[in-house]
Design a protein around this motif. Structure first.
Motif, PDB file in Angstrom:
ATOM      1  N   LEU A  46       0.842  -1.209   0.000  1.00 57.37           N
ATOM      2  CA  LEU A  46       0.000   0.000   0.000  1.00 57.37           C
ATOM      3  C   LEU A  46       0.872   1.252   0.000  1.00 57.37           C
ATOM      4  O   LEU A  46       0.557   2.249  -0.648  1.00 57.37           O
ATOM      5  N   GLY A  50       0.953   4.057  -2.821  1.00 59.93           N
ATOM      6  CA  GLY A  50       0.762   5.464  -2.458  1.00 59.93           C
ATOM      7  C   GLY A  50       1.776   6.390  -3.109  1.00 59.93           C
ATOM      8  O   GLY A  50       1.566   7.602  -3.186  1.00 59.93           O
ATOM      9  N   ALA A  83     -13.902   2.082  -6.075  1.00 61.92           N
ATOM     10  CA  ALA A  83     -12.914   2.445  -5.046  1.00 61.92           C
ATOM     11  C   ALA A  83     -13.499   2.365  -3.638  1.00 61.92           C
ATOM     12  O   ALA A  83     -13.427   3.312  -2.858  1.00 61.92           O
ATOM     13  N   ASP A  85     -12.431   0.509  -1.311  1.00 55.79           N
ATOM     14  CA  ASP A  85     -11.369   0.365  -0.303  1.00 55.79           C
ATOM     15  C   ASP A  85     -10.110   1.041  -0.828  1.00 55.79           C
ATOM     16  O   ASP A  85     -10.016   1.412  -1.998  1.00 55.79           O
ATOM     17  N   CYS A  86      -9.153   1.158   0.051  1.00 57.82           N
ATOM     18  CA  CYS A  86      -7.936   1.918  -0.261  1.00 57.82           C
ATOM     19  C   CYS A  86      -7.168   1.320  -1.441  1.00 57.82           C
ATOM     20  O   CYS A  86      -6.727   2.032  -2.340  1.00 57.82           O
ATOM     21  N   SER A  87      -7.031  -0.010  -1.450  1.00 58.43           N
ATOM     22  CA  SER A  87      -6.229  -0.629  -2.515  1.00 58.43           C
ATOM     23  C   SER A  87      -6.908  -0.469  -3.878  1.00 58.43           C
ATOM     24  O   SER A  87      -6.236  -0.252  -4.893  1.00 58.43           O
ATOM     25  N   GLU A  89      -8.855   1.985  -4.811  1.00 61.60           N
ATOM     26  CA  GLU A  89      -8.661   3.381  -5.211  1.00 61.60           C
ATOM     27  C   GLU A  89      -7.248   3.599  -5.754  1.00 61.60           C
ATOM     28  O   GLU A  89      -7.045   4.247  -6.786  1.00 61.60           O
ATOM     29  N   LEU A  90      -6.272   3.003  -5.063  1.00 62.70           N
ATOM     30  CA  LEU A  90      -4.874   3.207  -5.454  1.00 62.70           C
ATOM     31  C   LEU A  90      -4.525   2.495  -6.759  1.00 62.70           C
ATOM     32  O   LEU A  90      -3.734   3.002  -7.558  1.00 62.70           O
TER      33      LEU A  90
END
Length: 483
Positions: A46, A50, A83, A85-87, A89-90
């Motif tokens: 992650l 980022g 998106a 969750d964070c992953s 979205e990334l």
């Protein structure tokens, strides 16, 4: 990884550096779907995701990017675009940035940037379509995602790209988004049409909207959606905050490409919807394509036919008609210069029709229907200032074309008014005594002064219209070319 790829920022990076960038992209897409890697505390993956924006994706070539995208398409669920969750979205951000669809702060030249960005946009739309077809996305979520995609597209501005190439590139991206409307269920397509028009109204103005105008003509299967979106684009182009207005209508004329196969249906839909700006552009295109007196007469008949069919639905739409009025006046004068009695007769009929339509639209109540026939029609949706303009213009025409066999083409030392013209002028003057028109007293008096001036004849019609437009509609920029 930033240090490993530091060579990428050199003017001539090593081939191994490019391979390394491609491998890293593959690896990140490969691993980001593994829950145990992204869910662990302080996940290094992650953390790496980022750093997406600071890595050197400009070296990734099209074939490699398409391979990565192919893997992404087959191994990730369509819901990744939401998106949640964070992953997710990334990873979407990673694919977007590695395509080059982001602000180009680094000034680096991206390899194959246009096809990569088009491929990314296509993939996002594919996933959204899949969600729509399986009922796994709500309308608000769909609107949000489409807006995000459109927002991403309009910031596309590589430092080394000329405006024409950028126009074509943006247009190809917009086509990908608009194509979703062709394949969606009817309620979704209708919703998207409204959403996109809303986005246009809120987010774009000036030259940036023109690639979308071109895309709408190239991609939409529904002529109604096409007519709605082209009109919204032209309105947005002339928005008040735009710096491009001094370019006038030229760029719009180049950008609107009425599809030949559906031209008739498209024009009929424009008429039904009141897409007057789109029709005006088409009119100008036709006049430019064949600059002959015969073609001018043909287009004069076309625009006068349109005028008989269109009644603005609201005060926001009304000023568009001034463009048509101006064109009718201009084309009429060209025909009258031919000194041909048959042409003159036709022109007089057209001008009397124009005067009649102006009088009709200047009424405070609609005259259609049974109630309208006895003066009890519902209130006109048009504004008081439009009524001032329409009545003034109608009065002017009645003075200059007093009968079916009379027309004033030259100024005179004194003005002889027919009873009907006198009556209309008296009615116009009486508007100054009405509370309803108190704020337009000066404009009405100025109009009366112009109309009653014996030195003014039909040749001054365009000047009179310009005077009305300047005094009544100073803020409407699509009228700037007739001021």
């Amino acid at each position: 990884w930033v240090s490993v790829l530091s060579d990428a920022w050199n003017p001539s990076p090593l081939p191994e550096t490019q391979s390394m960038a491609v491998c890293l992209l593959f690896m990140m897409v490969l691993l980001a779907k593994e829950a145990q890697l992204v869910d662990e505390p302080d996940s290094p993956l992650l953390s790496l995701l980022g750093q997406t924006s600071s890595l050197s994706w400009h070296l990734v070539d099209l074939v490699s990017y398409q391979s990565v995208l192919g893997y992404f398409s087959s191994h990730y669920p369509p819901s990744v675009v939401l998106a949640n969750d964070c992953s997710s979205e990334l990873i979407v951000k990673l694919l977007k940035v590695s395509a080059g669809l982001s602000a180009h702060a680094d000034g680096r030249k991206h390899v194959d940037i246009v096809p990569k960005c088009q491929a990314f946009t296509h993939q996002m739309v594919q996933f959204l379509s899949a969600l729509e077809q399986t009922g796994k996305i709500t309308f608000p979520a769909l609107e949000r995602e489409i807006s995000k995609l459109l927002d991403d597209i309009i910031i596309f501005n590589p430092p080394d790209m000329d405006s024409q190439t950028r126009h074509m590139a943006l247009s190809s991206f917009f086509v990908e988004v608009l194509m979703m409307m062709n394949n969606a269920a009817v309620p979704t397509a209708e919703f998207l049409a409204v959403s996109i028009r809303t986005w246009i109204g809120q987010r774009v103005h000036g030259l940036i909207v023109l690639p979308l105008l071109t895309a709408a003509c190239q991609s939409l299967a529904s002529v109604r959606h096409m007519a709605e979106i082209t009109e919204a684009c032209i309105m947005a182009y002339f928005k008040e905050s735009s710096l491009d207005q001094n370019l006038g209508w030229g760029p719009v004329l180049v950008s609107l490409q009425v599809p030949q196969l559906t031209a008739r249906d498209f024009l009929e839909e424009c008429l039904a919807l009141g897409s007057c700006l789109t029709l005006y552009v088409y009119l100008l295109q036709c006049l430019n394509s064949e600059q002959t007196v015969k073609n001018d007469m043909k287009m004069l008949l076309v625009v006068s036919g349109w005028l008989e069919q269109v009644y603005p639905s609201s005060a926001q739409e009304e000023a568009k008609l001034f463009l048509w009025w101006h064109q009718i006046l201009q084309l009429s004068l060209i025909q009258l210069e031919q000194n041909d009695s048959v042409l003159t007769e036709s022109v007089i009929r057209i001008l009397l029709m124009l005067q009649s339509r102006q009088s009709l639209m200047a009424e405070e109540r609609l005259s259609s229907g049974i109630l309208g026939a006895i003066g009890l029609g519902r209130r006109s949706p048009l504004s008081n200032r439009f009524r001032v303009a329409a009545r003034s213009m109608a009065a002017f025409l009645l003075v200059q074309v007093p009968a079916e066999d009379q027309i004033r083409l030259k100024p005179s030392s004194e003005l002889h008014l027919a009873p009907k013209a006198q009556q209309v002028l008296t009615a116009l003057e009486s508007m100054t005594l009405s509370k309803q028109y108190v704020e337009y007293q000066d404009q009405i008096l100025h109009a009366l002064q112009f109309i009653r001036h014996p030195g003014h004849c039909l040749q001054n019609g365009k000047s009179f219209l310009a005077l009305l437009v300047n005094r009544l509609y100073p803020e409407v920029h699509y009228l700037d070319n007739i001021r």
